[in-house]
Design a protein around this motif. Sequence first.
Motif, PDB file in Angstrom:
ATOM      1  N   VAL A 177     -10.163  -0.862  -2.169  1.00 50.79           N
ATOM      2  CA  VAL A 177     -10.651  -0.167  -0.980  1.00 50.79           C
ATOM      3  C   VAL A 177     -11.433  -1.160  -0.130  1.00 50.79           C
ATOM      4  N   VAL A 224      -6.618   0.105   2.467  1.00 45.52           N
ATOM      5  CA  VAL A 224      -6.651   0.535   1.080  1.00 45.52           C
ATOM      6  C   VAL A 224      -5.276   0.226   0.505  1.00 45.52           C
ATOM      7  N   THR A 241      -7.574   1.636   6.673  1.00 44.89           N
ATOM      8  CA  THR A 241      -8.792   2.351   6.299  1.00 44.89           C
ATOM      9  C   THR A 241      -9.292   3.273   7.401  1.00 44.89           C
ATOM     10  N   ILE A 298      -6.050   8.723   0.728  1.00 45.75           N
ATOM     11  CA  ILE A 298      -5.949   7.933  -0.506  1.00 45.75           C
ATOM     12  C   ILE A 298      -5.278   8.743  -1.608  1.00 45.75           C
ATOM     13  N   CYS A 331     -14.241  -1.656  -4.635  1.00 46.61           N
ATOM     14  CA  CYS A 331     -14.660  -1.023  -3.381  1.00 46.61           C
ATOM     15  C   CYS A 331     -15.839  -1.780  -2.795  1.00 46.61           C
ATOM     16  N   ASP A 350     -15.939  -4.691  -4.852  1.00 46.79           N
ATOM     17  CA  ASP A 350     -14.688  -5.432  -4.743  1.00 46.79           C
ATOM     18  C   ASP A 350     -14.860  -6.934  -4.953  1.00 46.79           C
TER      19      ASP A 350
END
Length: 294
Positions: free
Chosen positions: A20, A25, A44, A55, A75, A116
């Motif tokens: 994400v 995404v 996104t 999603i 994320c 992330d």
Amino acid sequence: MVDAASPSPVSQSRILAIDVGGTKVEVASVSTSGDIGSRHRIETNHGDRPLMDRILNLLENSVDLSEITSVGIGCGGPSRNMSELVSPLNIPEWRDFPLVQIIQDHLSLPCHIDNDAKALALAEGRFGAARGVANYVSMVVSTGIGGGVVLDGNLVHGREGNAGHIGHVNVIPDGRECTCGGRGCLEAEASGTAIRAITGSDPAVATLAIRERTGQLVGRAIGSIATLLDCENFFVAGSVALGYGTPFFEAALQGARQTGRVSYLANLTISPSGMGANGPLLGAAAVALNGAVQ
């Protein structure tokens, strides 16, 4: 203890990897050895439905869930409660958002989540250029800027799971306003979003001067972090860093050496990630693998 550089004993099942980011995404099934199946993505911040709805629709219609044994999510941050509640600065509709719980409830599968950039650090040690390296920092220079720190073979989490947010290290006193509320943060000066705002055009077509400035500022942050952590191995991924190539990396090393002058950084290196464009998905998969052995 988390060994970021050692492969997991988990069998060759497949993981649903979910990345994400501020721009997109992306999802794919990934084997425990790092083989990525077909990948699917949505933008996104485009669409007439809430991002979470889009999603879930993506997950239901793009991946064969019958072969999936666990889910890994990378994320953007910051987050609370070790990423159980996420507040990505580039996704304003999510604040203290229970992303992992929603996906886990929807799929009825074990689900693991981390920042992330920290996920990328795990993957760099498992699949990428940091294999066998006990002390290193991974960075992403893309829409935003983040980092993950591995010291003595262990991924550093911090109190709430936010360790490694190198994008909010100050590089220009009283510089541009950042989405975090500060001024002169690295992300506010050298991210793709910042470059677009500064130049008025797509970061991919930036001039050589902008590419070198971006590298210099990233290097300035690296020099400070390297001094603090006694760490000389930095691996950098992301569309801005990898897209700008040699001018970026040469300027980053110069900036780091100008900032980090202590003797123990004599051999400091700043290298491209060994995973290229696959890094974010491999990072998400590494989060699931890491969670499975804790």
